[in-house]
Write an enzyme that holds these catalytic residues in place. Structure first.
Site, PDB file in Angstrom:
ATOM      1  N   GLU A 270       1.057  -1.423   0.110  1.00 50.78           N
ATOM      2  CA  GLU A 270      -0.014  -0.203   0.195  1.00 50.78           C
ATOM      3  C   GLU A 270       1.221   1.166  -0.084  1.00 50.78           C
ATOM      4  O   GLU A 270       0.981   2.280   0.727  1.00 50.78           O
ATOM      5  CB  GLU A 270      -1.259  -0.057   0.954  1.00 50.78           C
TER       6      GLU A 270
ATOM      7  N   ASP B  48      -8.262  -9.229   3.669  1.00 51.22           N
ATOM      8  CA  ASP B  48      -7.856  -8.354   4.238  1.00 51.22           C
ATOM      9  C   ASP B  48      -8.938  -8.128   5.658  1.00 51.22           C
ATOM     10  O   ASP B  48      -9.916  -6.801   5.382  1.00 51.22           O
ATOM     11  CB  ASP B  48      -8.022  -6.232   3.406  1.00 51.22           C
TER      12      ASP B  48
ATOM     13  N   GLU C  27     -12.954  -2.916  10.283  1.00 53.16           N
ATOM     14  CA  GLU C  27     -13.346  -2.342   9.779  1.00 53.16           C
ATOM     15  C   GLU C  27     -13.908  -2.335   8.709  1.00 53.16           C
ATOM     16  O   GLU C  27     -14.685  -1.952   7.894  1.00 53.16           O
ATOM     17  CB  GLU C  27     -12.164  -2.082   9.190  1.00 53.16           C
TER      18      GLU C  27
END
Length: 707
Positions: free
Chosen positions: A296, A370, A398
């Protein structure tokens, strides 16, 4: 002395001094009903000559808990509790306890033959403190302490929280306020809350904390911030908690004045060795570095044509002489567009098995994408027997409704840990990889991305505390029961009344599956909104990377839906042991909970229920919404057994969850229905709004999104 005064000043506060706002977590120590009280105990004092900060806080914690749970005064002939080590207590030294078998952090709790003395004994002071918390948990959960003979020791060496906290106190993927670490006022002022943070972690066996975001800033390694970290380390030390720092790989350039961060450059290696020396001078028991590299956009060794081994081993050589470790994250993917992002971690790390230093642990997320609502276990587990592999779970939700959805993660953690890698035949579970027993690994790690913030209730909601609690208990014993943990948490947090406990535990145990149903049923994944990850976004497309979009993963079209990872597709199934990968690739064998993770199937494919794939998807979305309806009704009926403040908060959040579950259902049905072109199953209502309406919604200020 300042830190010891802080500790003693805080833990001596009477439990009743705090409102029922959730601050006390599972350490409420409220007075038990008379039917559950044990006989009041006398706590034997610790002689001043053998007192240590850890034994002191253990003694104070024990007195605090006993006083709160049973406020009656002990009588003249009351039972006695003795705590300590063989070195600090002659009674323990003479008691012939099985301490050799419990290791450095384990403990023994035994009622001696006189039936009037109970010892809480360990080989180390921190083991004594862990034993104290276990003893108090027995009382809190209504279990008898009249005649005890138990031992316990952790199966995982490093049991850690990873805080994705930034230096300006924002928290990436944080949904419970600001960071609890007040970097601006440190080191001159240590917030008293740091002690209760340490107490809570010690109570569930967590022994390490990474203070800063994996998307690190090099400033964290400057002298000013090392001093701040040292102040926290001093506060946490009596509770057995070591501090770690996320290290930015380009720090030699950003704060060291070098022109490169190439791990093979002698000047770069010298920078890291000098930095390690500097840190250990300030923090002698510093744990080591956590590193996110070449993922990332983060810098890493691949920027210089080097490998993960080159980067990790260079840092390991810097901290190794001090007893430190390097935890190198396997959440990576290349700059090039892959055929399947799920294959990236395995592809980049498997070839290097056996080449990492002994003080390097590869930290692997539970799944290959993820932290999705459901993922099959990561194929690296069981694939690197010559390397130290650690587990990374996400405690902060998340992808599971932030802090306002009641989703107990114990079943998710348990599902992963009990998955069989088949690496050495049947029974080669992920738990046995993580605890090191499968391949005889000594450096073992379980890390959880923390959900803790400055909110009074710590986690943003009352029930999100259970996820912090469950993580700690499973890090201590990866084979523990998520349901038993939920029952303990409920009793300690709300009370022992069975009219409360059973419905709450039942609610919790089905909540994760319900979220999967209304968000990503049948193996769908990565269907959330762009960037902020709030709410549904199955239409998300475009942008800098295809594998950051929802359409990349669902691959919905007139022909069907799902990602083909079988040999006819990306062949990601080949990264698992043959028996596991073969099952995943076989429609007759694969569990339908993972169906669309591994297979692209037509809309009229028949599920085991007899429903078509389309009908089954729609019914799953609706089933998830209905479960939230049930939780609302259940919780409303529990008002007589829960204090008004916390009951009202949970009720409000369940209303939010109900509305958002419906939103997930309607938006997803509208999107996928635009491809299936099929009618809804009988009894299923059409989405309340048009697809264009759902696509138009924007949330630029969603929490947890930014630095």
């Amino acid at each position: 002395m300042r830190f010891l005064a802080l500790i003693l000043g805080l833990v001596l506060i009477a439990p009743a001094a705090r409102a029922e706002d959730g601050y006390d977590l599972w350490l409420r120590y409220r007075s038990l009903p008379a039917t559950l009280r044990s006989e009041p105990r006398v706590v034997e004092p610790i002689p001043p000559s053998v007192q240590t900060p850890t034994l002191t806080v253990a003694l104070v914690e024990l007195k605090r808990g006993l006083t709160g749970l049973n406020p009656d005064e002990p009588g003249l002939d009351a039972p006695t509790i003795v705590l300590g080590t063989p070195k600090s207590s002659s009674i323990i030294a003479a008691s012939n306890l099985p301490l050799k078998g419990v290791g450095e952090e384990g403990y023994v709790i035994r009622t001696l033959t006189d039936n009037k003395t109970t010892v809480i004994a360990a080989n180390s002071d921190i083991g004594v403190l862990y034993g104290v918390f276990h003893y108090l948990r027995l009382i809190q959960t209504g279990q008898s302490v009249e005649s005890l003979d138990l031992t316990s020791s952790p199966k995982v060496k490093l049991r850690m929280l990873n805080h994705w906290d930034n230096l300006n106190r924002t928290v990436e993927r944080g949904y419970s306020g600001q960071s609890i670490f007040d970097w601006w006022r440190l080191p001159g002022h240590v917030d008293a809350r740091m002690v209760d943070y340490a107490r809570a972690n010690a109570s569930i066996g967590i022994n390490g904390t990474v203070l800063n975001n994996v998307n690190a800033k090099a400033d964290s390694l400057t002298p000013a911030y090392i001093a701040k970290a040292a102040a926290l380390a001093d506060t946490f030390r009596p509770y057995g908690i070591k501090v770690y720092l996320s290290a930015r790989f380009s720090a030699p350039m950003e704060i060291g004045g070098l022109k490169t961060a190439d791990p093979t450059d002698p000047a770069v290696a010298a920078f890291w060795k000098a930095k390690a020396n500097e840190i250990y001078k300030a923090i002698p028991d510093f744990g080591g570095f956590l590193v996110k590299a070449n993922s990332e956009g983060q810098p890493g060794p691949q920027d210089y044509g080097r490998t993960h081994v080159d980067g990790a081993n260079m840092l390991a050589d810097a901290v190794g002489p001090h007893g430190g470790v390097v935890i190198w994250r396997a959440f990576v993917y290349s700059h090039e567009q892959p055929d399947d992002r799920a294959k990236q971690g395995y592809s980049e790390f498997k070839p290097f098995d056996g080449q990492f230093r002994d003080n390097v642990a590869i930290q692997v997320k539970n799944g290959a994408i993820d932290f999705q609502p459901r993922e099959p276990f990561h194929p690296l587990f069981g694939a690197m027997p010559k390397s130290n592999l650690g587990m990374e779970f996400q405690i902060t939700k998340e992808y599971l409704g932030f802090s306002t959805h009641l989703v107990y993660l114990g079943p998710l953690f348990e599902e992963t840990l009990r998955s069989d890698t088949m690496a050495h035949g049947k029974g080669s579970t992920v738990a046995k990889v993580v605890d090191g027993s499968l391949d005889n690994r000594k450096l073992t790690v379980m890390a959880g991305v923390a959900n803790i913030g400055s909110d009074r209730n710590w986690s943003g909601s009352q029930f999100d505390q259970a996820n912090w609690y469950a993580f700690g208990r499973l890090a201590w014993d990866p084979e523990a029961s998520a349901k038993a943990i939920a029952a303990d948490w409920t009793k300690m947090t709300f009370g022992n009344d069975p009219r409360l406990v059973k419905p709450v535990v039942d609610m919790m145990m089905g909540s994760r599956e319900a979220a999967v149903d209304y968000m990503t049923p049948l193996g769908l994944h990565h269907q959330m909104g762009r960037s902020h990850h709030y709410g549904p976004g199955p239409w998300v497309a475009g942008g800098p990377r295809a594998d950051w979009t929802s359409v990349y993963y669902a691959k919905a079209g007139p022909d069907g839906v799902g990602f083909d990872r079988t040999p006819s597709g990306s062949n990601a199934t080949a990264q698992y042991a043959p028996a596991v990968g073969g099952c995943f690739a076989d429609l007759k064998c694969v569990d339908e909970k993972d169906l669309l993770w591994f297979h692209h199937l037509p809309w009229d494919y028949r599920l085991k229920s007899g429903d078509t794939l389309w009908d089954g998807m729609v019914k799953s979305y609706g089933r998830g919404v209905s479960y939230v309806d049930g939780m609302e009704k259940t919780w409303a009926g529990l008002a007589p057994y829960v204090d008004a403040q916390r009951h009202a908060e949970v009720a409000d959040y369940l209303k939010i969850q109900r509305n958002e579950a419906q939103w997930w259902r309607d938006a997803s049905v509208a999107w996928f229905g635009s491809f299936s072109k099929k009618p809804l199953p009988a009894g299923e209502k059409a989405p309340a709004k048009s697809l264009e309406y759902y696509e138009s919604l924007e949330f630029p200020w969603a929490p947890g999104n930014g630095q």
